[in-house]
Scaffold this active site. Structure first.
Site, PDB file in Angstrom:
ATOM      1  N   THR A 101      50.302 -81.818 131.250  1.00  0.00           N
ATOM      2  CA  THR A 101      49.837 -80.697 130.434  1.00  0.00           C
ATOM      3  C   THR A 101      50.071 -80.952 128.944  1.00  0.00           C
ATOM      4  O   THR A 101      50.986 -81.700 128.582  1.00  0.00           O
ATOM      5  CB  THR A 101      50.592 -79.421 130.854  1.00  0.00           C
ATOM      6  OG1 THR A 101      50.374 -78.396 129.897  1.00  0.00           O
ATOM      7  CG2 THR A 101      52.095 -79.654 130.943  1.00  0.00           C
ATOM      8  N   ASP A 102      49.283 -80.273 128.109  1.00  0.00           N
ATOM      9  CA  ASP A 102      49.519 -80.364 126.651  1.00  0.00           C
ATOM     10  C   ASP A 102      50.783 -79.599 126.252  1.00  0.00           C
ATOM     11  O   ASP A 102      51.265 -79.751 125.128  1.00  0.00           O
ATOM     12  CB  ASP A 102      48.308 -79.855 125.858  1.00  0.00           C
ATOM     13  CG  ASP A 102      47.952 -78.398 126.115  1.00  0.00           C
ATOM     14  OD1 ASP A 102      48.534 -77.771 127.027  1.00  0.00           O
ATOM     15  OD2 ASP A 102      47.064 -77.875 125.397  1.00  0.00           O
ATOM     16  N   GLU A 103      51.323 -78.790 127.178  1.00  0.00           N
ATOM     17  CA  GLU A 103      52.496 -77.982 126.831  1.00  0.00           C
ATOM     18  C   GLU A 103      53.729 -78.846 126.556  1.00  0.00           C
ATOM     19  O   GLU A 103      54.688 -78.388 125.945  1.00  0.00           O
ATOM     20  CB  GLU A 103      52.788 -76.950 127.934  1.00  0.00           C
ATOM     21  CG  GLU A 103      51.608 -76.027 128.136  1.00  0.00           C
ATOM     22  CD  GLU A 103      51.891 -74.836 129.038  1.00  0.00           C
ATOM     23  OE1 GLU A 103      53.042 -74.375 129.092  1.00  0.00           O
ATOM     24  OE2 GLU A 103      50.939 -74.375 129.678  1.00  0.00           O
ATOM     25  N   TYR A 122      59.016 -74.922 132.562  1.00  0.00           N
ATOM     26  CA  TYR A 122      57.843 -75.609 133.120  1.00  0.00           C
ATOM     27  C   TYR A 122      57.496 -76.834 132.295  1.00  0.00           C
ATOM     28  O   TYR A 122      57.399 -77.950 132.830  1.00  0.00           O
ATOM     29  CB  TYR A 122      56.644 -74.649 133.173  1.00  0.00           C
ATOM     30  CG  TYR A 122      55.313 -75.361 133.357  1.00  0.00           C
ATOM     31  CD1 TYR A 122      55.020 -76.035 134.543  1.00  0.00           C
ATOM     32  CD2 TYR A 122      54.363 -75.381 132.337  1.00  0.00           C
ATOM     33  CE1 TYR A 122      53.813 -76.706 134.711  1.00  0.00           C
ATOM     34  CE2 TYR A 122      53.150 -76.048 132.493  1.00  0.00           C
ATOM     35  CZ  TYR A 122      52.877 -76.711 133.679  1.00  0.00           C
ATOM     36  OH  TYR A 122      51.689 -77.386 133.835  1.00  0.00           O
ATOM     37  N   LYS A 173      57.641 -80.883 133.229  1.00  0.00           N
ATOM     38  CA  LYS A 173      56.470 -81.769 133.188  1.00  0.00           C
ATOM     39  C   LYS A 173      56.740 -82.934 132.223  1.00  0.00           C
ATOM     40  O   LYS A 173      56.365 -84.075 132.497  1.00  0.00           O
ATOM     41  CB  LYS A 173      55.214 -81.001 132.746  1.00  0.00           C
ATOM     42  CG  LYS A 173      54.691 -79.999 133.753  1.00  0.00           C
ATOM     43  CD  LYS A 173      54.233 -80.612 135.075  1.00  0.00           C
ATOM     44  CE  LYS A 173      53.002 -81.486 134.939  1.00  0.00           C
ATOM     45  NZ  LYS A 173      52.526 -81.937 136.288  1.00  0.00           N
TER      46      LYS A 173
HETATM   47  N1  LIG Z   1      46.483 -74.994 135.232  1.00  0.00           N
HETATM   48  C1  LIG Z   1      46.415 -75.576 134.037  1.00  0.00           C
HETATM   49  O1  LIG Z   1      45.870 -74.987 133.102  1.00  0.00           O
HETATM   50  C2  LIG Z   1      46.950 -76.980 133.827  1.00  0.00           C
HETATM   51  C3  LIG Z   1      46.697 -77.612 132.619  1.00  0.00           C
HETATM   52  C4  LIG Z   1      47.140 -78.926 132.448  1.00  0.00           C
HETATM   53  C5  LIG Z   1      47.810 -79.570 133.458  1.00  0.00           C
HETATM   54  N2  LIG Z   1      48.064 -78.925 134.632  1.00  0.00           N
HETATM   55  C6  LIG Z   1      48.757 -79.669 135.701  1.00  0.00           C
HETATM   56  O2  LIG Z   1      47.797 -79.908 136.721  1.00  0.00           O
HETATM   57  C7  LIG Z   1      48.436 -79.905 137.993  1.00  0.00           C
HETATM   58  C8  LIG Z   1      47.760 -78.903 138.911  1.00  0.00           C
HETATM   59  O3  LIG Z   1      47.844 -77.610 138.316  1.00  0.00           O
HETATM   60  P1  LIG Z   1      47.234 -76.333 139.052  1.00  0.00           P
HETATM   61  O4  LIG Z   1      47.002 -75.313 138.016  1.00  0.00           O
HETATM   62  O5  LIG Z   1      46.134 -76.766 139.935  1.00  0.00           O
HETATM   63  O6  LIG Z   1      48.496 -75.900 139.943  1.00  0.00           O
HETATM   64  P2  LIG Z   1      48.534 -74.968 141.229  1.00  0.00           P
HETATM   65  O7  LIG Z   1      49.844 -74.248 141.125  1.00  0.00           O
HETATM   66  O8  LIG Z   1      47.285 -74.184 141.371  1.00  0.00           O
HETATM   67  O9  LIG Z   1      48.578 -75.977 142.454  1.00  0.00           O
HETATM   68  C9  LIG Z   1      49.687 -76.789 142.722  1.00  0.00           C
HETATM   69  C10 LIG Z   1      49.539 -77.341 144.135  1.00  0.00           C
HETATM   70  O10 LIG Z   1      50.645 -78.226 144.356  1.00  0.00           O
HETATM   71  C11 LIG Z   1      51.191 -77.945 145.637  1.00  0.00           C
HETATM   72  N3  LIG Z   1      52.620 -78.261 145.615  1.00  0.00           N
HETATM   73  C12 LIG Z   1      53.595 -77.627 144.899  1.00  0.00           C
HETATM   74  N4  LIG Z   1      54.789 -78.182 145.180  1.00  0.00           N
HETATM   75  C13 LIG Z   1      54.556 -79.195 146.058  1.00  0.00           C
HETATM   76  C14 LIG Z   1      55.405 -80.145 146.697  1.00  0.00           C
HETATM   77  N5  LIG Z   1      56.716 -80.139 146.496  1.00  0.00           N
HETATM   78  N6  LIG Z   1      54.827 -81.059 147.509  1.00  0.00           N
HETATM   79  C15 LIG Z   1      53.484 -81.064 147.722  1.00  0.00           C
HETATM   80  N7  LIG Z   1      52.656 -80.170 147.170  1.00  0.00           N
HETATM   81  C16 LIG Z   1      53.186 -79.246 146.345  1.00  0.00           C
HETATM   82  C17 LIG Z   1      50.967 -76.457 145.852  1.00  0.00           C
HETATM   83  O11 LIG Z   1      51.018 -76.122 147.239  1.00  0.00           O
HETATM   84  C18 LIG Z   1      49.593 -76.262 145.224  1.00  0.00           C
HETATM   85  O12 LIG Z   1      48.562 -76.475 146.163  1.00  0.00           O
HETATM   86  C19 LIG Z   1      49.909 -79.607 137.728  1.00  0.00           C
HETATM   87  O13 LIG Z   1      50.602 -80.818 137.720  1.00  0.00           O
HETATM   88  C20 LIG Z   1      49.916 -78.952 136.362  1.00  0.00           C
HETATM   89  O14 LIG Z   1      51.134 -79.192 135.702  1.00  0.00           O
HETATM   90  C21 LIG Z   1      47.642 -77.639 134.839  1.00  0.00           C
END
Ligand SMILES: NC(=O)c1ccc[n+]([C@@H]2O[C@H](COP(=O)([O-])OP(=O)(O)OC[C@H]3O[C@@H](n4cnc5c(N)ncnc54)[C@H](O)[C@@H]3O)[C@@H](O)[C@H]2O)c1
Length: 349
Positions: A132-134, A157, A161
């Site tokens: 993430t950009d965070e 969080y 990350k």
């Molecule tokens: N949502 C955003 O805006 C955003 C932006 C940039 C980066 N990200 C990154 O992208 C990735 C996905 O984000 P998202 O919004 O889809 O998250 P999300 O919370 O919707 O999904 C996360 C998934 O990971 C699974 N999970 C969690 N813990 C687990 C474990 N211990 N073992 C196996 N599976 C596990 C969960 O069951 C879920 O299906 C993350 O790494 C997040 O940091 C998200």
């Protein structure tokens, strides 16, 4: 070229978009997910019967299990999206974020390293870490995050990350593991879990409830439509340079208040009610440590890999609102999950 991709977190919001697009592109997918509160297998229902798709219910914190899955499925690349992802939950309960995002990434990295070494270090193998950009902290009114911006995470969080990003970098420097890193701005779009800002705005508006906006609503995010993010990730995993970080952004900066007003305006047209939806906007106590502004300079991914987003914020928001209007069964089923609909992450007095 078609690849066998092991995706972690493929039942989540972004992971499921990657899975759906990769299957459309003709790749094979092994979706490894622990099915936490944030997961929804409905998100991948459209590909479940595809012969190129396999689901494995497993936890990335279990290194032995990850080794077994890698040995059994023999993926060409690993795309790591599994994480605890909600900032407000990380304020109330940071432990789960350290467990999954830091220790889980460590366990996965070790399993992947042994798999890759055991296979004779195949040239095409990649471990793609999605972040993430965070991790870069907060910007003032000007400037943008580049891949060289120093890390300065402000929430549990983003700190977890950032720690995972450092582990991935170290596994490349120390063990030569062929890694790729991406740091992306805020995503939005279909299948966004109903605790995150944009679905909260849509669903509260439709329910006739207050639409909660933290603080003064002036926090700025650089929004990216989730399907554009999935496209960027599949571009990076196929064409990115080993060891390199790519920032991914939508070039769509907006304040939280702008987002709420835009969504209300779309709803006024699509689902008119006697009063404008914007009358429901209500300012609530700010999130502690709330970063003021994030903005991504996407020059590297644009110039080196030729990638750019395909939709504007207004187009993406209109599609998103439409999707929530048409998929009430999906979000209704998630409203009774633990913590959904509650105000989380407020510092106790
Ligand atoms: N949502 C955003 O805006 C955003 C932006 C940039 C980066 N990200 C990154 O992208 C990735 C996905 O984000 P998202 O919004 O889809 O998250 P999300 O919370 O919707 O999904 C996360 C998934 O990971 C699974 N999970 C969690 N813990 C687990 C474990 N211990 N073992 C196996 N599976 C596990 C969960 O069951 C879920 O299906 C993350 O790494 C997040 O940091 C998200």
């Amino acid at each position: 070229m078609s690849m066998k991709i092991l995706v972690t977190g493929g039942a989540g919001f972004i992971g499921s978009a990657v899975v759906r697009q990769a299957i459309r592109d003709g790749h094979c997918i092994v979706n490894v997910d622990a099915l936490t509160y944030a997961a929804c297998l409905e998100n991948v229902a459209s590909v479940t019967n595809n012969p190129n798709y396999t689901f494995v219910h497993a936890d990335i914190r279990d290194g032995g299990k990850m080794s077994e899955i890698l040995a059994h499925h023999q993926p060409d690349v690993v795309m790591h999206l599994a994480a605890e992802s909600h900032v407000d939950r990380s304020i109330d309960g940071p432990g789960a974020f350290i467990d999954t995002n830091v220790n889980g990434t460590f366990q996965l990295l070790e399993a992947v390293r042994k798999y890759w070494e055991g296979a004779g270090k195949p040239e095409g193998f990649r471990f793609h870490h999605i972040s993430t950009d965070e991790v870069y902290g907060s910007l003032g009114p000007t400037g943008m995050f580049t891949e060289d911006t120093p890390y300065a995470p402000n929430s549990p969080y983003s700190a977890s990350k950032a720690a995972s990003d450092h582990l991935v970098r170290a596994w490349h420097e120390t063990y030569d593991l062929p890694v790729l890193l991406t740091n992306c701005s805020n995503n939005y779009g279909p299948f966004h879990f109903p605790e995150k800002l944009i679905p909260v705005i849509i669903l509260r508006a439709l329910a006739g409830d207050d639409i909660p906006i933290y603080g003064n609503g002036k926090n700025i995010r650089d929004w990216l439509y989730v399907e554009d993010h999935a496209d960027a990730l599949l571009t990076v995993v196929q064409n990115g340079t080993i060891g390199r970080t790519y920032n991914i952004g939508g070039e769509n900066e907006a304040t939280n208040l702008d987002i709420a007003r835009s969504i209300c305006g779309i709803l006024d047209k699509k689902r008119p009610q006697p009063k404008p939806y914007a009358d429901q906007i209500a300012f609530v106590t700010d999130r502690p440590g709330h970063d003021l502004r994030y903005a991504i300079d996407p020059a590297r991914i644009r110039t080196e890999l030729g990638w750019k987003p395909s939709v504007t914020l207004q187009q993406g928001l209109a599609r998103t609102v439409e999707w929530y209007l048409e998929n009430e069964d999906w979000w209704q089923a998630l409203l009774n999950r633990e913590g959904v609909g509650l105000r989380l992450g407020v510092k106790s007095a």
